[in-house]
Write a protein that holds these residues in place. Structure first.
Motif, PDB file in Angstrom:
ATOM      1  N   LYS A  95       0.888  -1.132  -0.041  1.00 37.99           N
ATOM      2  CA  LYS A  95      -0.074  -0.191   0.012  1.00 37.99           C
ATOM      3  C   LYS A  95       1.070   1.325  -0.240  1.00 37.99           C
ATOM      4  N   GLY A  96       1.091   1.993  -1.258  1.00 35.86           N
ATOM      5  CA  GLY A  96       1.782   3.073  -1.311  1.00 35.86           C
ATOM      6  C   GLY A  96       3.448   2.523  -1.039  1.00 35.86           C
ATOM      7  N   ARG A  97       4.198   2.905  -0.254  1.00 42.48           N
ATOM      8  CA  ARG A  97       5.656   2.522  -0.066  1.00 42.48           C
ATOM      9  C   ARG A  97       5.647   1.378   1.299  1.00 42.48           C
ATOM     10  N   ARG A  98       4.593   1.084   1.711  1.00 36.79           N
ATOM     11  CA  ARG A  98       4.493   0.208   2.935  1.00 36.79           C
ATOM     12  C   ARG A  98       4.324  -1.146   2.476  1.00 36.79           C
ATOM     13  N   THR A  99       4.819  -2.044   2.924  1.00 34.04           N
ATOM     14  CA  THR A  99       4.831  -3.479   2.665  1.00 34.04           C
ATOM     15  C   THR A  99       4.249  -4.281   4.007  1.00 34.04           C
ATOM     16  N   ARG A 100       3.459  -5.359   3.724  1.00 31.27           N
ATOM     17  CA  ARG A 100       3.065  -6.162   4.833  1.00 31.27           C
ATOM     18  C   ARG A 100       3.207  -7.583   4.701  1.00 31.27           C
ATOM     19  N   ARG A 101       3.891  -8.306   5.326  1.00 33.99           N
ATOM     20  CA  ARG A 101       4.045  -9.819   5.065  1.00 33.99           C
ATOM     21  C   ARG A 101       2.876 -10.588   5.385  1.00 33.99           C
ATOM     22  N   ALA A 102       2.037 -11.591   4.493  1.00 38.33           N
ATOM     23  CA  ALA A 102       1.005 -11.988   4.770  1.00 38.33           C
ATOM     24  C   ALA A 102       1.284 -13.077   5.808  1.00 38.33           C
ATOM     25  N   THR A 103       0.234 -13.305   6.699  1.00 38.29           N
ATOM     26  CA  THR A 103       0.426 -14.369   7.676  1.00 38.29           C
ATOM     27  C   THR A 103      -0.250 -15.817   7.239  1.00 38.29           C
ATOM     28  N   GLY A 104      -1.000 -15.928   6.361  1.00 39.27           N
ATOM     29  CA  GLY A 104      -1.639 -17.015   5.961  1.00 39.27           C
ATOM     30  C   GLY A 104      -0.983 -17.426   4.419  1.00 39.27           C
ATOM     31  N   GLU A 105      -0.729 -19.083   4.729  1.00 37.02           N
ATOM     32  CA  GLU A 105      -0.124 -19.450   3.374  1.00 37.02           C
ATOM     33  C   GLU A 105      -0.683 -20.835   2.828  1.00 37.02           C
ATOM     34  N   LYS A 106      -1.627 -21.295   3.741  1.00 39.83           N
ATOM     35  CA  LYS A 106      -2.261 -22.474   3.471  1.00 39.83           C
ATOM     36  C   LYS A 106      -3.631 -22.296   2.531  1.00 39.83           C
ATOM     37  N   GLY A 107      -4.088 -21.236   2.547  1.00 35.12           N
ATOM     38  CA  GLY A 107      -5.366 -21.017   1.583  1.00 35.12           C
ATOM     39  C   GLY A 107      -6.508 -21.615   2.289  1.00 35.12           C
ATOM     40  N   LEU A 108      -6.599 -21.738   3.574  1.00 35.11           N
ATOM     41  CA  LEU A 108      -7.861 -22.526   4.397  1.00 35.11           C
ATOM     42  C   LEU A 108      -8.675 -21.674   5.277  1.00 35.11           C
ATOM     43  N   GLY A 109      -8.084 -20.172   5.548  1.00 32.85           N
ATOM     44  CA  GLY A 109      -8.545 -19.518   6.415  1.00 32.85           C
ATOM     45  C   GLY A 109     -10.099 -19.130   6.167  1.00 32.85           C
ATOM     46  N   ARG A 110     -10.344 -18.958   5.023  1.00 34.62           N
ATOM     47  CA  ARG A 110     -11.704 -18.370   4.463  1.00 34.62           C
ATOM     48  C   ARG A 110     -12.881 -19.594   4.922  1.00 34.62           C
ATOM     49  N   LEU A 111     -12.315 -20.789   4.915  1.00 35.34           N
ATOM     50  CA  LEU A 111     -13.327 -21.839   5.285  1.00 35.34           C
ATOM     51  C   LEU A 111     -13.665 -21.872   6.864  1.00 35.34           C
ATOM     52  N   SER A 112     -13.011 -20.936   7.613  1.00 36.92           N
ATOM     53  CA  SER A 112     -13.502 -20.880   9.098  1.00 36.92           C
ATOM     54  C   SER A 112     -14.946 -20.230   9.213  1.00 36.92           C
ATOM     55  N   ALA A 113     -15.181 -19.610   8.007  1.00 38.57           N
ATOM     56  CA  ALA A 113     -16.492 -19.328   8.285  1.00 38.57           C
ATOM     57  C   ALA A 113     -17.754 -20.152   8.144  1.00 38.57           C
ATOM     58  N   ALA A 114     -17.406 -21.281   7.647  1.00 39.04           N
ATOM     59  CA  ALA A 114     -18.103 -22.329   7.463  1.00 39.04           C
ATOM     60  C   ALA A 114     -18.368 -23.135   9.154  1.00 39.04           C
ATOM     61  N   ARG A 115     -17.315 -22.842   9.988  1.00 37.80           N
ATOM     62  CA  ARG A 115     -17.358 -23.204  11.275  1.00 37.80           C
ATOM     63  C   ARG A 115     -18.417 -22.483  12.099  1.00 37.80           C
ATOM     64  N   LEU A 116     -18.599 -21.318  11.709  1.00 34.72           N
ATOM     65  CA  LEU A 116     -19.247 -20.384  12.608  1.00 34.72           C
ATOM     66  C   LEU A 116     -20.680 -20.343  12.056  1.00 34.72           C
ATOM     67  N   GLY A 117     -21.078 -20.526  10.698  1.00 33.45           N
ATOM     68  CA  GLY A 117     -22.607 -20.626  10.446  1.00 33.45           C
ATOM     69  C   GLY A 117     -22.704 -21.188   9.077  1.00 33.45           C
ATOM     70  N   ASP A 118     -23.917 -21.693   8.715  1.00 35.05           N
ATOM     71  CA  ASP A 118     -24.140 -22.338   7.500  1.00 35.05           C
ATOM     72  C   ASP A 118     -24.067 -21.472   6.195  1.00 35.05           C
ATOM     73  N   ARG A 119     -24.472 -19.918   6.476  1.00 36.29           N
ATOM     74  CA  ARG A 119     -24.649 -19.417   5.205  1.00 36.29           C
ATOM     75  C   ARG A 119     -23.746 -18.103   5.445  1.00 36.29           C
ATOM     76  N   LEU A 120     -23.101 -17.744   4.065  1.00 32.67           N
ATOM     77  CA  LEU A 120     -22.068 -16.793   4.236  1.00 32.67           C
ATOM     78  C   LEU A 120     -22.422 -15.775   3.192  1.00 32.67           C
ATOM     79  N   GLU A 121     -22.648 -14.459   3.551  1.00 30.01           N
ATOM     80  CA  GLU A 121     -22.781 -13.289   2.400  1.00 30.01           C
ATOM     81  C   GLU A 121     -21.379 -12.456   2.351  1.00 30.01           C
ATOM     82  N   LEU A 122     -20.674 -12.380   1.350  1.00 35.47           N
ATOM     83  CA  LEU A 122     -19.539 -11.750   1.227  1.00 35.47           C
ATOM     84  C   LEU A 122     -19.641 -10.707   0.335  1.00 35.47           C
ATOM     85  N   VAL A 123     -19.381  -9.301   0.654  1.00 36.79           N
ATOM     86  CA  VAL A 123     -19.336  -8.195  -0.342  1.00 36.79           C
ATOM     87  C   VAL A 123     -17.876  -7.714  -0.138  1.00 36.79           C
TER      88      VAL A 123
END
Length: 452
Positions: A100-128
């Motif tokens: 973002k501009g001159r700043r950089t941030r090292r990502a913490t996730g590498e496995k590509g599984l984090g988004r499926l945490s939403a399935a643990r919390l509820g049966d339906r997801l709306e993403l905007v």
């Protein structure tokens, strides 16, 4: 022509596949609990270079929901199709840094599984979501329907242009999870606040500015008119005992200890020192595997451990100095207790209460309760990097580090740092005890002359 029979010389090849239940297994089962699930989704906002992430619990026309909204980069339709919809995508390995501009941030996730945490919390997801100069898109996912499918080809989510008022000033992502699987009462929300408070380091180590660049805010219900920012209490910045320093790639500890009395006029004391890897492995009671490591190769990394006396006198000193309740002091130390491992400024360990003592400090304390310290007395921060500490990897369930010799050496070094802290603390405690007045001094000002 007859089909050639399968044999050792001409083996038949079988194609591997996935049953749709993999979404349930990776989401609901791999993520150990709901608190970890929300933490993982907040981490996704951090990876998207968000500066603020809001976590809300509320109710709309579809019932109770959990909402996570950030001001990060957002996602284009191409990213949604090629990355978000692909389980275990290598996207973060190939693009480990966000800019973002001159700043950089090292990502913490590498496995590509984090988004499926939403399935643990509820049966339906709306993403905007909306990325810069792009259309605002909406995805609807029905995890329950996906898990009931019989073929992986039948698993899909719907995508459409978002026609309502865009919930971002510029870019960002909003997750709204419905049909919640758990009740979120006041006690559970308190636990969530503790988890989120530990996600970003409670204090800076070696110039790490993660806390000032990322803010987490929480609204516990629709009645909360203002979001409460999650941040550590003031007294954590003024520990009675503190050790900090660096460990190089050869395993040498360069440490600096400080004793700062709370609520009295006793002199402050400081000391510096170092311990080589050879000095750390001289104990013959150590395992042969550990003693056989010539160079640990788990560094370099930075550390800082802050500690307090939590007996009646110690808690009273803090309460008087900072004008806070004794119960609040114990609760604050409990929220951050133990030694936490951060990779590129974001929490790696511990993720759950059962993993708080991942170094075994409480078990070793049993042999010497007076001198050795428990996790309830300390708030520690160990800072590693994915670039400079590549062998220190966490398991897919995010509950521990992968068992490698570098990891065993790494954990041993941290325990050795704790030993140095305990030894120096003991000197200051013994000095205080020996400085107590003698019995005759206690009565020196008492005289019976006036009574006679």
């Amino acid at each position: 022509m007859a089909k050639r029979p399968t044999s050792a010389r001409h083996p038949e090849r079988l194609t591997l596949g996935f049953h749709p239940r993999v979404f349930s297994a990776l989401g609901s089962d791999l993520v150990t609990n709901d608190l970890v699930a929300i933490t993982e989704l907040v981490k996704n906002a951090y990876d998207a270079f968000a500066s603020i992430v809001e976590v809300r619990f509320g109710t709309d026309e579809d019932g109770d929901f959990i909402e996570i909204l950030d001001d990060g980069h957002g996602m284009s339709r191409k990213i949604l199709r090629d990355v978000w919809c692909v389980v275990a995508t290598p996207y973060r390995e190939e693009m480990p840094k966000a800019r973002k501009g001159r700043r950089t941030r090292r990502a913490t996730g590498e496995k590509g599984l984090g988004r499926l945490s939403a399935a643990r919390l509820g049966d339906r997801l709306e993403l905007v979501t909306k990325s810069k100069d792009q259309t605002c898109w909406k995805i609807d996912a029905d995890w329950e329907a996906i898990s009931r499918a019989t073929r992986i080809e039948d698993c899909s989510v719907s995508i459409s242009r978002y026609e309502d008022n865009v919930p971002f000033a510029d870019t960002g992502t909003r997750l709204r999870i419905h049909e919640l699987k758990s009740e979120w009462d006041s006690e559970r929300l308190d636990e969530l606040m503790e988890h989120l408070a530990r996600l970003i380091p409670p204090f800076e180590v070696n110039g790490d500015s993660s806390r000032t660049q990322f803010s987490i805010q929480l609204a516990r219900s629709d009645e909360d008119s203002e979001l409460a920012e999650i941040e550590p209490p003031e007294f954590l910045n003024d520990p009675k005992y503190k050790i900090r320093g660096l460990v190089d790639w050869q395993g040498t500890i360069e440490w600096s200890y400080t004793f700062t009395p709370i609520g009295d006029d006793k002199a402050r004391r400081s000391k510096q020192g170092h311990r080589t890897w050879r000095e750390q492995t001289e104990d013959k009671l150590l395992s042969t595997a550990l003693r056989s490591i010539d160079l640990p190769k788990c560094g370099p990394f930075a550390f800082e451990i802050r500690a307090w006396d939590i007996d009646v006198e110690g808690i009273s000193d803090i309460a008087t100095t900072y004008e806070i309740r004794k119960q609040s002091i114990r609760a604050a130390i409990k929220a951050h207790k133990g030694i936490s491992l951060y990779r590129d400024g974001v929490l790696v360990l511990p993720k759950s209460e059962s993993a708080r003592d991942w170094l075994g400090l409480d078990r070793r304390r049993i042999s010497d309760v007076g001198k050795r310290m428990s996790t309830t007395q300390m708030v520690g921060y160990v800072s590693i990097s994915a670039d400079t500490n590549p062998r220190l990897k966490d398991t897919s369930d995010r509950e521990r580090l992968v068992d490698e010799k570098e990891v065993r050496a790494f954990e041993h070094i941290i325990r050795q740092i704790v030993v140095v802290l305990e030894n120096e603390r003991q000197k200051d405690r013994l000095e205080k005890e020996t400085a107590e007045p003698q019995i005759k001094e206690l009565f020196s000002a008492v005289s019976g002359k006036q009574l006679v």
